[in-house]
Design a protein around this motif. Structure first.
Motif, mmCIF file in Angstrom:
data_model
loop_
_atom_site.group_PDB
_atom_site.id
_atom_site.type_symbol
_atom_site.label_atom_id
_atom_site.label_comp_id
_atom_site.label_asym_id
_atom_site.label_seq_id
_atom_site.Cartn_x
_atom_site.Cartn_y
_atom_site.Cartn_z
ATOM 1 N N PHE A 82 0.849 -1.191 0.000
ATOM 2 C CA PHE A 82 0.000 0.000 0.000
ATOM 3 C C PHE A 82 0.888 1.245 0.000
ATOM 4 O O PHE A 82 1.658 1.471 0.930
ATOM 5 C CB PHE A 82 -0.890 -0.040 1.234
ATOM 6 C CG PHE A 82 -1.915 1.049 1.316
ATOM 7 C CD1 PHE A 82 -2.426 1.657 0.178
ATOM 8 C CD2 PHE A 82 -2.393 1.464 2.539
ATOM 9 C CE1 PHE A 82 -3.371 2.657 0.261
ATOM 10 C CE2 PHE A 82 -3.355 2.457 2.645
ATOM 11 C CZ PHE A 82 -3.834 3.060 1.489
ATOM 12 N N GLU A 112 -2.758 6.606 -7.139
ATOM 13 C CA GLU A 112 -3.444 5.371 -6.774
ATOM 14 C C GLU A 112 -4.872 5.334 -7.328
ATOM 15 O O GLU A 112 -5.325 4.314 -7.825
ATOM 16 C CB GLU A 112 -3.484 5.234 -5.250
ATOM 17 C CG GLU A 112 -2.142 4.913 -4.625
ATOM 18 C CD GLU A 112 -1.828 3.433 -4.697
ATOM 19 O OE1 GLU A 112 -1.993 2.740 -3.697
ATOM 20 O OE2 GLU A 112 -1.423 2.965 -5.783
ATOM 21 N N ARG A 430 -9.005 3.476 -0.310
ATOM 22 C CA ARG A 430 -7.860 2.637 -0.682
ATOM 23 C C ARG A 430 -8.054 2.114 -2.104
ATOM 24 O O ARG A 430 -8.401 0.955 -2.319
ATOM 25 C CB ARG A 430 -7.720 1.460 0.281
ATOM 26 C CG ARG A 430 -7.090 1.790 1.596
ATOM 27 C CD ARG A 430 -6.542 0.540 2.236
ATOM 28 N NE ARG A 430 -5.586 -0.165 1.367
ATOM 29 C CZ ARG A 430 -4.947 -1.284 1.708
ATOM 30 N NH1 ARG A 430 -5.167 -1.832 2.885
ATOM 31 N NH2 ARG A 430 -4.099 -1.860 0.889
ATOM 32 N N ASP A 432 -6.176 1.105 -4.255
ATOM 33 C CA ASP A 432 -5.340 -0.017 -4.667
ATOM 34 C C ASP A 432 -6.096 -1.339 -4.608
ATOM 35 O O ASP A 432 -5.795 -2.271 -5.359
ATOM 36 C CB ASP A 432 -4.074 -0.093 -3.813
ATOM 37 C CG ASP A 432 -4.375 -0.282 -2.337
ATOM 38 O OD1 ASP A 432 -5.101 0.559 -1.773
ATOM 39 O OD2 ASP A 432 -3.899 -1.283 -1.748
#
Length: 538
Positions: A82, A112, A430, A432
């Motif tokens: 991450f 990202e 997030r 990702d």
């Protein structure tokens, strides 16, 4: 005659200052011999690693700029880790001032979130992309991505976006060859200019490629996008994608929700807690919002390090997305009903408990004993640190052990099982996770094994079990609970509307909660995706 000639040669050499250097094969030191007419011969060892290849040049000192730390974090994250975590663990990042820290986070977050579109833009202007694997491939790719993010998505002035970004390669170690640096510089300059054959300066090539060649859904793995469509249909998938990856970057919602030690009391109608919560709300800022189930959503006026926010030092709140508060809420509600509002003698377990948001909720409820199980030692340390700040570590038993192997020493009346999952519901924070591979076999096996163990070997007969995931995939959530119920050991205890204020419309036909990002109305439109099923042991 020969003697006279020799004297002239010696005089000529002495009249000049010069440097002679050579490497000794026996070690890694370079000896520099300096002579001049006014000094004696001096010989001193110099470490090769600190010496430039040229005796007259030295490598520039590393300056921890925002771009440097962002590019370094993205390069390190190329192995699948991450990037934001890599950023936060960087000593260079910690040395930045608050403004540069914010810019570094913005760069990493933008790359990202827009990685699919950024790579398509680069593929359309570079004949061979991504770079071939090699010593410099990760840093070259990260630099190109950060450059495109600034030029295309952040509207950074081209001069600054290109010069300051390319400069990162000049101070990187190991040294990046000059031809590679010039290549990156050329690519970014081309993207900052009008397309060939177009005289207007209003549109850069990068912007043209963005509009004509990409869409926001390119940032989601194709298999995952198809799975969303199969599970939820085209209309809801569109809402999910727009919430997680908005087509307009100005619509990106960088929300922060706080849970407090007063939240459960407010839901139960405790007027004292309500007054204390309102006071905290005022301290955090006029633009903060009290969400229906008791969380506080931070407004745009409160910025900077969260450790400096009102109430942090006193341990009255912790960061926790509103939807992730639901498992502890429905567990407590059921135990209150079953034990006639007296839960002071109950033992409850939080399985897979780090970083501790749900554990903190359970501890604030007033159970006799709360046991937190966490298999990962690093995450368990973070859990303990968070509980210590809140002043409740001494009230909790933290066990570092795999959940499917742990067994209690006394009766357990309630258990919260937030199983390891793909975390696809957290894609807005997030991004990702939206590009992960489609191999969920191991995760699915762990989920099933853990849930069966909790139902069979931990929970008392008549006890309450809450199964939860932050996934928006049915195979990790609804499908797993169907299998659990079919085994015959547990049955559904339907969630009621009054137990989850604001999330009433998320209750499905099974009596389970299914929260999808972008689907609910009002403030709760922006929440993580979550699934919660409540079960009772037969």
């Amino acid at each position: 005659m020969a003697i006279i000639l020799l004297k002239h040669v010696v005089l000529l050499l002495v009249s000049l200052s010069y440097v002679v250097s050579f490497n000794l094969s026996s070690n890694k030191c370079r000896y520099v011999v300096i002579k001049s007419p006014s000094t004696r011969c001096v010989s001193s060892p110099i470490n090769l690693q600190a010496t430039a290849t040229s005796s007259t040049e030295s490598k520039p000192k590393i300056k921890p700029t925002a771009r440097y730390v962002a590019i370094s974090a993205l390069a390190k994250a190329s192995d699948g880790s991450f990037a934001t975590r890599e950023l936060e663990q960087s000593s260079h990042y910690q040395s930045l001032d608050q403004r540069d820290k914010a810019f570094a986070r913005l760069l990493v977050a933008t790359v990202e979130r827009r990685l699919g579109q950024i790579d398509i833009i680069l593929q359309n202007c570079i004949s061979k992309y991504p770079p071939k694997k090699g010593k410099h491939s990760n840093i070259i790719q990260a630099t190109l991505r950060v450059g495109v993010a600034q030029l295309v998505f952040l509207d950074t002035k081209p001069f600054a976006a290109i010069k300051e970004t390319v400069q990162v390669l000049r101070i990187h170690r190991p040294t990046v060859p000059e031809p590679m640096i010039k290549f990156v510089n050329g690519v970014l300059r081309n993207l900052s200019r009008p397309p060939k054959g177009e005289e207007t300066d209003e549109v850069m090539l990068g912007q043209k490629l963005l509009k004509e060649k990409t869409s926001s859904q390119d940032n989601i793995a194709p298999w995952l996008l198809k799975r969303f469509q199969n599970d939820w249909g085209d209309e809801k998938t569109k809402l999910i994608c727009e919430e997680m990856i908005p087509s307009n970057d100005n619509q990106v919602n960088s929300r922060i929700d706080l849970s407090t030690i007063y939240s459960l009391g407010v839901i139960n109608g405790n007027s004292d807690h309500k007054d204390e919560l309102q006071s905290l709300l005022a301290d955090l800022g006029d633009d903060c919002t009290l969400l229906p189930q008791g969380s506080i959503r931070i407004g745009s006026s409160l910025k900077g390090d969260v450790k400096l926010w009102p109430g942090y030092e006193n341990g009255v709140w912790w960061v926790q997305d509103a939807s992730s508060t639901l498992p502890a809420l429905v567990l407590k509600s059921a135990l209150y009903d079953k034990h006639k509002d007296d839960i002071s003698d109950l033992h409850v377990v939080d399985m897979c408990s780090a970083p501790g948001g749900k554990t903190s909720q359970l501890l604030s409820a007033g159970y006799r004993q709360v046991t937190a199980i966490e298999a990962n030692p690093r995450r368990s340390r973070r859990l303990a640190e968070n509980l210590e700040r809140l002043g409740v570590l001494d009230k909790c038993e933290v066990v570092v052990e795999e959940g499917q192997k742990w067994k209690p020493s006394d009766a357990v009346q309630g258990i919260l099982v937030d199983v390891p999952c793909s975390a696809t519901g957290t894609g807005s924070r997030r991004p990702d996770v939206l590009r992960r591979t489609d191999n969920l076999t191991e995760l699915l096996s762990i989920q099933e094994t853990l849930a069966n163990h909790c139902a069979d070997n931990i929970l008392n007969v008549g006890g309450i079990m809450v199964y939860a995931t932050c996934s928006i995939l049915k195979e990790e959530s609804e499908d797993q609970v169907h299998k659990l119920v079919e085994r015959g050991n547990v049955e559904t205890l339907p969630i009621q509307s009054h137990e989850v204020p604001g999330f009433e419309d998320a209750i499905d036909n099974n009596g389970w909660l299914r929260v999808l990002p972008g689907v609910l109305e009002g403030d709760l439109k922006s929440t993580d995706g979550f699934f919660v099923a409540r079960l009772i042991r037969k």
